[in-house]
Design a protein around this motif. Structure first.
Motif, PDB file in Angstrom:
ATOM      1  N   VAL A   1      70.235  -4.568 -17.845  1.00 52.82           N
ATOM      2  CA  VAL A   1      71.466  -5.341 -17.645  1.00 52.82           C
ATOM      3  C   VAL A   1      71.252  -6.816 -17.964  1.00 52.82           C
ATOM      4  CG1 VAL A   1      72.354  -3.747 -15.908  1.00 52.82           C
ATOM      5  CG2 VAL A   1      70.981  -5.714 -15.180  1.00 52.82           C
ATOM      6  N   ARG A   2      69.989  -7.201 -18.160  1.00 56.35           N
ATOM      7  CA  ARG A   2      69.710  -8.609 -18.455  1.00 56.35           C
ATOM      8  C   ARG A   2      68.371  -8.711 -19.162  1.00 56.35           C
ATOM      9  NH1 ARG A   2      66.498 -12.258 -15.905  1.00 56.35           N
ATOM     10  NH2 ARG A   2      66.967 -14.487 -16.192  1.00 56.35           N
ATOM     11  N   ALA A   3      68.322  -9.490 -20.242  1.00 54.70           N
ATOM     12  CA  ALA A   3      67.083  -9.804 -20.946  1.00 54.70           C
ATOM     13  C   ALA A   3      67.218 -11.233 -21.456  1.00 54.70           C
ATOM     14  CB  ALA A   3      66.843  -8.836 -22.091  1.00 54.70           C
ATOM     15  N   GLU A   4      66.464 -12.126 -20.876  1.00 58.61           N
ATOM     16  CA  GLU A   4      66.589 -13.542 -21.208  1.00 58.61           C
ATOM     17  C   GLU A   4      65.212 -14.178 -21.334  1.00 58.61           C
ATOM     18  OE1 GLU A   4      68.970 -15.591 -18.363  1.00 58.61           O
ATOM     19  OE2 GLU A   4      70.804 -14.472 -18.822  1.00 58.61           O
ATOM     20  N   GLY A   5      65.148 -15.239 -22.174  1.00 52.58           N
ATOM     21  CA  GLY A   5      63.939 -16.027 -22.313  1.00 52.58           C
ATOM     22  C   GLY A   5      63.055 -15.567 -23.462  1.00 52.58           C
ATOM     23  N   GLY A   6      62.232 -16.456 -23.956  1.00 52.67           N
ATOM     24  CA  GLY A   6      61.284 -16.114 -24.998  1.00 52.67           C
ATOM     25  C   GLY A   6      61.936 -15.875 -26.343  1.00 52.67           C
ATOM     26  N   GLN A   7      61.148 -15.438 -27.287  1.00 54.24           N
ATOM     27  CA  GLN A   7      61.639 -15.173 -28.630  1.00 54.24           C
ATOM     28  C   GLN A   7      62.318 -13.810 -28.692  1.00 54.24           C
ATOM     29  OE1 GLN A   7      58.285 -15.629 -31.254  1.00 54.24           O
ATOM     30  NE2 GLN A   7      58.192 -17.844 -30.977  1.00 54.24           N
ATOM     31  N   GLU A   8      63.225 -13.676 -29.648  1.00 54.30           N
ATOM     32  CA  GLU A   8      64.006 -12.447 -29.754  1.00 54.30           C
ATOM     33  C   GLU A   8      63.124 -11.230 -30.012  1.00 54.30           C
ATOM     34  OE1 GLU A   8      67.855 -10.660 -32.224  1.00 54.30           O
ATOM     35  OE2 GLU A   8      66.959 -12.589 -32.780  1.00 54.30           O
ATOM     36  N   TRP A   9      62.098 -11.383 -30.881  1.00 54.08           N
ATOM     37  CA  TRP A   9      61.242 -10.243 -31.183  1.00 54.08           C
ATOM     38  C   TRP A   9      60.496  -9.767 -29.939  1.00 54.08           C
ATOM     39  CZ3 TRP A   9      56.150  -9.598 -30.244  1.00 54.08           C
ATOM     40  CH2 TRP A   9      55.366 -10.732 -30.003  1.00 54.08           C
ATOM     41  N   PHE A  10      60.127 -10.717 -29.079  1.00 56.99           N
ATOM     42  CA  PHE A  10      59.395 -10.394 -27.858  1.00 56.99           C
ATOM     43  C   PHE A  10      60.268  -9.532 -26.946  1.00 56.99           C
ATOM     44  CE2 PHE A  10      57.328 -11.007 -23.825  1.00 56.99           C
ATOM     45  CZ  PHE A  10      56.000 -11.302 -24.103  1.00 56.99           C
ATOM     46  N   GLN A  11      61.516  -9.951 -26.754  1.00 55.62           N
ATOM     47  CA  GLN A  11      62.435  -9.173 -25.930  1.00 55.62           C
ATOM     48  C   GLN A  11      62.643  -7.764 -26.495  1.00 55.62           C
ATOM     49  OE1 GLN A  11      66.217 -10.908 -25.025  1.00 55.62           O
ATOM     50  NE2 GLN A  11      65.386 -12.924 -24.567  1.00 55.62           N
ATOM     51  N   LYS A  12      62.893  -7.712 -27.812  1.00 55.75           N
ATOM     52  CA  LYS A  12      63.162  -6.413 -28.430  1.00 55.75           C
ATOM     53  C   LYS A  12      61.962  -5.477 -28.326  1.00 55.75           C
ATOM     54  CE  LYS A  12      66.750  -7.791 -31.732  1.00 55.75           C
ATOM     55  NZ  LYS A  12      67.125  -7.894 -33.170  1.00 55.75           N
ATOM     56  N   ALA A  13      60.773  -6.022 -28.492  1.00 52.79           N
ATOM     57  CA  ALA A  13      59.578  -5.192 -28.388  1.00 52.79           C
ATOM     58  C   ALA A  13      59.385  -4.681 -26.962  1.00 52.79           C
ATOM     59  CB  ALA A  13      58.354  -5.969 -28.856  1.00 52.79           C
ATOM     60  N   LEU A  14      59.613  -5.538 -25.972  1.00 55.83           N
ATOM     61  CA  LEU A  14      59.515  -5.108 -24.584  1.00 55.83           C
ATOM     62  C   LEU A  14      60.479  -3.960 -24.306  1.00 55.83           C
ATOM     63  CD1 LEU A  14      59.247  -8.449 -22.565  1.00 55.83           C
ATOM     64  CD2 LEU A  14      57.581  -6.594 -22.567  1.00 55.83           C
ATOM     65  N   LEU A  15      61.715  -4.143 -24.701  1.00 54.73           N
ATOM     66  CA  LEU A  15      62.716  -3.112 -24.460  1.00 54.73           C
ATOM     67  C   LEU A  15      62.410  -1.848 -25.259  1.00 54.73           C
ATOM     68  CD1 LEU A  15      65.922  -5.340 -24.409  1.00 54.73           C
ATOM     69  CD2 LEU A  15      64.680  -4.386 -22.460  1.00 54.73           C
ATOM     70  N   GLY A  16      61.840  -2.036 -26.459  1.00 55.17           N
ATOM     71  CA  GLY A  16      61.454  -0.882 -27.253  1.00 55.17           C
ATOM     72  C   GLY A  16      60.373  -0.068 -26.589  1.00 55.17           C
ATOM     73  N   MET A  17      59.414  -0.730 -25.956  1.00 51.00           N
ATOM     74  CA  MET A  17      58.348  -0.013 -25.254  1.00 51.00           C
ATOM     75  C   MET A  17      58.878   0.758 -24.052  1.00 51.00           C
ATOM     76  SD  MET A  17      54.733  -2.051 -25.208  1.00 51.00           S
ATOM     77  CE  MET A  17      55.275  -3.575 -24.462  1.00 51.00           C
ATOM     78  N   MET A  18      59.995   0.299 -23.474  1.00 49.35           N
ATOM     79  CA  MET A  18      60.511   0.903 -22.248  1.00 49.35           C
ATOM     80  C   MET A  18      61.630   1.916 -22.472  1.00 49.35           C
ATOM     81  SD  MET A  18      60.568  -2.151 -19.395  1.00 49.35           S
ATOM     82  CE  MET A  18      61.287  -3.462 -20.376  1.00 49.35           C
ATOM     83  N   LYS A  19      62.227   1.932 -23.642  1.00 45.93           N
ATOM     84  CA  LYS A  19      63.476   2.675 -23.826  1.00 45.93           C
ATOM     85  C   LYS A  19      63.326   4.173 -23.569  1.00 45.93           C
ATOM     86  CE  LYS A  19      63.032   3.422 -28.837  1.00 45.93           C
ATOM     87  NZ  LYS A  19      63.662   3.182 -30.156  1.00 45.93           N
ATOM     88  N   ASN A  20      62.151   4.743 -23.838  1.00 45.23           N
ATOM     89  CA  ASN A  20      61.978   6.187 -23.704  1.00 45.23           C
ATOM     90  C   ASN A  20      61.720   6.646 -22.273  1.00 45.23           C
ATOM     91  OD1 ASN A  20      62.322   6.734 -26.472  1.00 45.23           O
ATOM     92  ND2 ASN A  20      60.181   6.247 -26.894  1.00 45.23           N
TER      93      ASN A  20
ATOM     94  N   SER B   1      50.376  -5.361 -25.000  1.00 41.94           N
ATOM     95  CA  SER B   1      51.074  -6.489 -25.618  1.00 41.94           C
ATOM     96  C   SER B   1      52.177  -6.033 -26.566  1.00 41.94           C
ATOM     97  CB  SER B   1      50.082  -7.350 -26.397  1.00 41.94           C
ATOM     98  OG  SER B   1      50.768  -8.326 -27.159  1.00 41.94           O
ATOM     99  N   PRO B   2      53.368  -6.624 -26.483  1.00 41.96           N
ATOM    100  CA  PRO B   2      54.426  -6.367 -27.465  1.00 41.96           C
ATOM    101  C   PRO B   2      53.985  -6.729 -28.887  1.00 41.96           C
ATOM    102  CG  PRO B   2      55.320  -7.516 -25.556  1.00 41.96           C
ATOM    103  CD  PRO B   2      53.822  -7.538 -25.416  1.00 41.96           C
ATOM    104  N   TRP B   3      53.046  -7.645 -28.994  1.00 39.89           N
ATOM    105  CA  TRP B   3      52.504  -8.027 -30.300  1.00 39.89           C
ATOM    106  C   TRP B   3      51.947  -6.801 -31.024  1.00 39.89           C
ATOM    107  CZ3 TRP B   3      52.113 -12.646 -33.018  1.00 39.89           C
ATOM    108  CH2 TRP B   3      51.163 -12.686 -34.064  1.00 39.89           C
ATOM    109  N   TYR B   4      51.211  -5.983 -30.298  1.00 35.75           N
ATOM    110  CA  TYR B   4      50.653  -4.767 -30.885  1.00 35.75           C
ATOM    111  C   TYR B   4      51.756  -3.737 -31.158  1.00 35.75           C
ATOM    112  CZ  TYR B   4      45.926  -6.354 -29.564  1.00 35.75           C
ATOM    113  OH  TYR B   4      44.765  -7.039 -29.447  1.00 35.75           O
ATOM    114  N   TRP B   5      52.628  -3.526 -30.178  1.00 37.85           N
ATOM    115  CA  TRP B   5      53.668  -2.512 -30.319  1.00 37.85           C
ATOM    116  C   TRP B   5      54.560  -2.823 -31.521  1.00 37.85           C
ATOM    117  CZ3 TRP B   5      58.919  -1.875 -30.471  1.00 37.85           C
ATOM    118  CH2 TRP B   5      59.412  -0.588 -30.220  1.00 37.85           C
ATOM    119  N   ASP B   6      54.822  -4.107 -31.748  1.00 38.94           N
ATOM    120  CA  ASP B   6      55.702  -4.529 -32.837  1.00 38.94           C
ATOM    121  C   ASP B   6      54.967  -4.621 -34.172  1.00 38.94           C
ATOM    122  OD1 ASP B   6      58.455  -5.198 -33.350  1.00 38.94           O
ATOM    123  OD2 ASP B   6      57.819  -7.249 -33.776  1.00 38.94           O
ATOM    124  N   GLY B   7      53.656  -4.370 -34.174  1.00 41.63           N
ATOM    125  CA  GLY B   7      52.888  -4.373 -35.413  1.00 41.63           C
ATOM    126  C   GLY B   7      52.814  -5.733 -36.089  1.00 41.63           C
TER     127      GLY B   7
END
Length: 601
Positions: free
Chosen positions: A163-182, A352-358
């Motif tokens: 319901v909320r994702a704020e702060g940091g760079q956009e790629w960082f947020q997207k990678a975090l949410l990508g790791m959690m979506k499943n 790290s989202p850095w790894y997940w996002d390649g």
């Protein structure tokens, strides 16, 4: 002979016990020390110096490789084969039931073909101090951290959705949410604070931390062992969490900023008062016994090596402690999720989202077969690791490493003084002994240079450009032309490690920063650990490049690292590990955490 072996074993155990006294005094850290000593070792000649080689008939590296491979193979064989076994193993290790939805997590892990379903000790150690806090306090501190200007990414989950994702760079947020979506739909309502700095953020004084641990282990976790039936579900949302669509602004913060300032004093406060790092005279006497083997100092225990409580010399040899590029730190226990940390910090590690996002990808089409690669240790990078001012670069780890590797001085190697290969002598055996050589005679097996100078005042930047032979900027894919690749900490973890492991090259790692994978990657099996002191550097490259047994082991270890990375460092593995972590964290912040948990099939 038997008596001598027993005496030696007792002496070694006593010295290592002395060396690792922080194990009993600071149980908050994942020391990961299993000192079975499968390799021959004898007590050091001086207190706190390296363990001596117990037999010179084989090269010490050969002993370390064979013993590490055996230990890792046994770990693989012991993994649980069913949910029942996984639950039993969880209870055996942690003395409490697994968190709610552990059965869902287990099936998720099996569907993803995860290799190590039991190896999550680092999660336990990261979260253990938080058992000493009331769940409402943990929730309140998350909101306090996110409500201030603390350079964090905030994620709020309600009813299984973001319901909320704020702060940091956009790629960082997207990678975090990508790791959690499943798996997000299996999580309880929670607010999460993710650190966007490279550097860690939370370090609690030792006396306070000890109190938290005593409370956690002797009261809170004991209460969670035998309630009248565990509920395999999380409690409903507590009133203090709200809808999660916004976080109230906080005007003050408990995070203090010390960027570009020495931080050793802050970084050691969680160490026991009688540890080497807390010496009141600041005498830099490291407990090398705890991690180093032979006079050359090969790392036999990576966890002890990266324990800063053991190594006060890091104050003068490691960039983070000299002047970190960023340092916003609190001395209260806040639940901040970080990608890597120094051993003394209480940040919660996660993949790290850095790894997940390649962000540093491995391109197999540009790699070469082992035999086509140059037999040299290769590294290119910048002068990150700390901010340099007033000549501080001379005390930072990357600069020290590049300087020492390229120095025109002497170093030690090991030579086999035993019989020649064509000797008819049956009684003589190999005899590996130290020998002093000119480092320049082995310059051809190293290609370690800076390709950029930065994070420094103008005077220090100019001084480094003059001192170092700065190479042209290199493409990441250039590394695949070399058999041996060096991965070295920068401001924190380097971010290239996994790409290196996926290649056809043998990876050497020089790292004090810890990451989530400590339970899943094995030194001397998947990569070669290096110390910061440097006595081992020349020999650990020369052995694989020049000795016949090393030339056989080198490509095999490179293959092992590559094969294991393909099985255990996939995005699926990051997701499984993260899922397990957030289930454990969800229990921590539940007001009924003593009575919830997976009771078993």
């Amino acid at each position: 002979m038997r008596a001598r072996q027993i005496t030696t074993a007792v002496a070694i155990a006593s010295l290592v016990a002395l060396g690792l006294f922080t194990l009993s005094n600071s149980r908050f850290a994942n020391r990961g020390a299993d000192f079975a000593f499968p390799f021959p070792a004898e007590p050091p000649t001086e207190t706190l110096s390296p363990l001596r080689v117990g037999s010179t008939r084989s090269h010490p590296i050969d002993f370390l490789v064979r013993s590490a491979e055996k230990e890792f193979s046994e770990k693989l064989d012991k993994q649980s084969k069913s949910l029942d076994e996984a639950v039993a193993e969880y209870r055996r290790r942690y003395r409490v039931p697994p968190p709610p939805h552990f059965d869902v997590w287990y099936q998720f892990a099996k569907n993803k073909d995860v290799q190590l379903v039991d190896e999550f000790d680092s999660i336990y150690h990261s979260l253990l101090p938080f058992w000493g806090l009331d769940p409402s306090v943990i929730r309140a501190r998350t909101k306090e951290a996110l409500g201030g200007n603390n350079v964090l990414v905030g994620i709020s989950i309600r009813d299984g959705q973001t319901v909320r994702a704020e702060g940091g760079q956009e790629w960082f947020q997207k990678a975090l949410l990508g790791m959690m979506k499943n798996f997000m739909h299996n999580l309880p309502d929670m607010d999460l604070a993710f650190n966007t700095h490279d550097e860690p953020r939370v370090i609690v004084p030792h006396d306070h931390l000890t109190q938290l641990l005593e409370l956690a282990q002797n009261r809170q976790m004991v209460a969670a062992v035998y309630p009248n039936g565990h509920r395999n579900q999380f409690s409903s949302r507590p009133k203090d969490m709200g809808a999660g669509t916004s976080i109230p602004e906080v005007k003050t913060t408990r995070f203090n900023r010390f960027a570009h300032q020495p931080v050793w004093t802050h970084s050691r406060i969680s160490c026991p008062a009688n540890s080497p790092a807390r010496n009141f005279e600041e005498v830099s006497t490291d407990n090398v016994t705890s991690y180093a083997y032979s006079d050359l100092g090969f790392v036999y225990n990576q966890t002890a090596f990266s324990d800063i409580c053991m190594s006060p010399s890091l104050r003068e040899t490691y960039g983070f402690f000299d002047r970190p590029n960023a340092f916003d730190v609190t001395h209260d226990l806040f639940p901040i999720f970080s990608q890597s940390k120094i051993s003394s910090f209480q940040d919660i590690l996660y993949p790290s989202p850095w790894y997940w996002d390649g962000k540093v990808a491995y391109d197999e089409t540009k790699d070469m077969e082992w035999d086509a690669k140059e037999a040299r240790l290769y590294w290119r990078g910048s002068t990150t690791g700390g901010f340099s001012r007033d000549g501080g670069w001379r005390r930072q780890h990357r600069q020290r490493a590049v300087r020492i590797v390229n120095a025109n001085d002497e170093a030690q190697i090991l030579r086999n003084r035993g019989p020649a290969a064509d000797s008819d002598t049956q009684t003589n055996e190999p005899d590996w002994q130290p020998d002093t050589v000119k480092r320049a005679d082995y310059a051809s097996i190293f290609d370690v240079k800076f390709s950029h100078v930065g994070q420094c005042d103008k005077h220090d930047c100019d001084a480094q450009r003059e001192y170092f032979d700065v190479a042209e900027r290199a493409d990441q894919q250039d590394a695949w032309g070399y058999k041996y690749l060096l991965d070295m900490d920068g401001n924190a973890f380097s971010g290239r490690f996994y790409a290196f492991l996926k290649s056809n090259s043998l990876v050497y790692k020089m790292s004090v920063f810890r990451e989530w994978h400590a339970d899943w990657l094995a030194p001397w099996v998947h990569y070669i650990p290096l110390s910061l002191k440097g006595g081992d550097w020349l020999e650990v490259v020369r052995y694989f490049a020049g000795e016949e047994e090393g030339k056989v082991q080198g490509p095999r270890l490179a293959w092992q690292g590559r094969e294991w990375a393909g099985k255990a460092l996939r995005n699926e593995d990051f997701e499984v590990w993260f899922f397990r972590l957030l289930l454990e964290y969800g229990r921590l912040i539940d007001d009924n955490r003593e009575t919830i948990g997976y009771p078993g099939p």
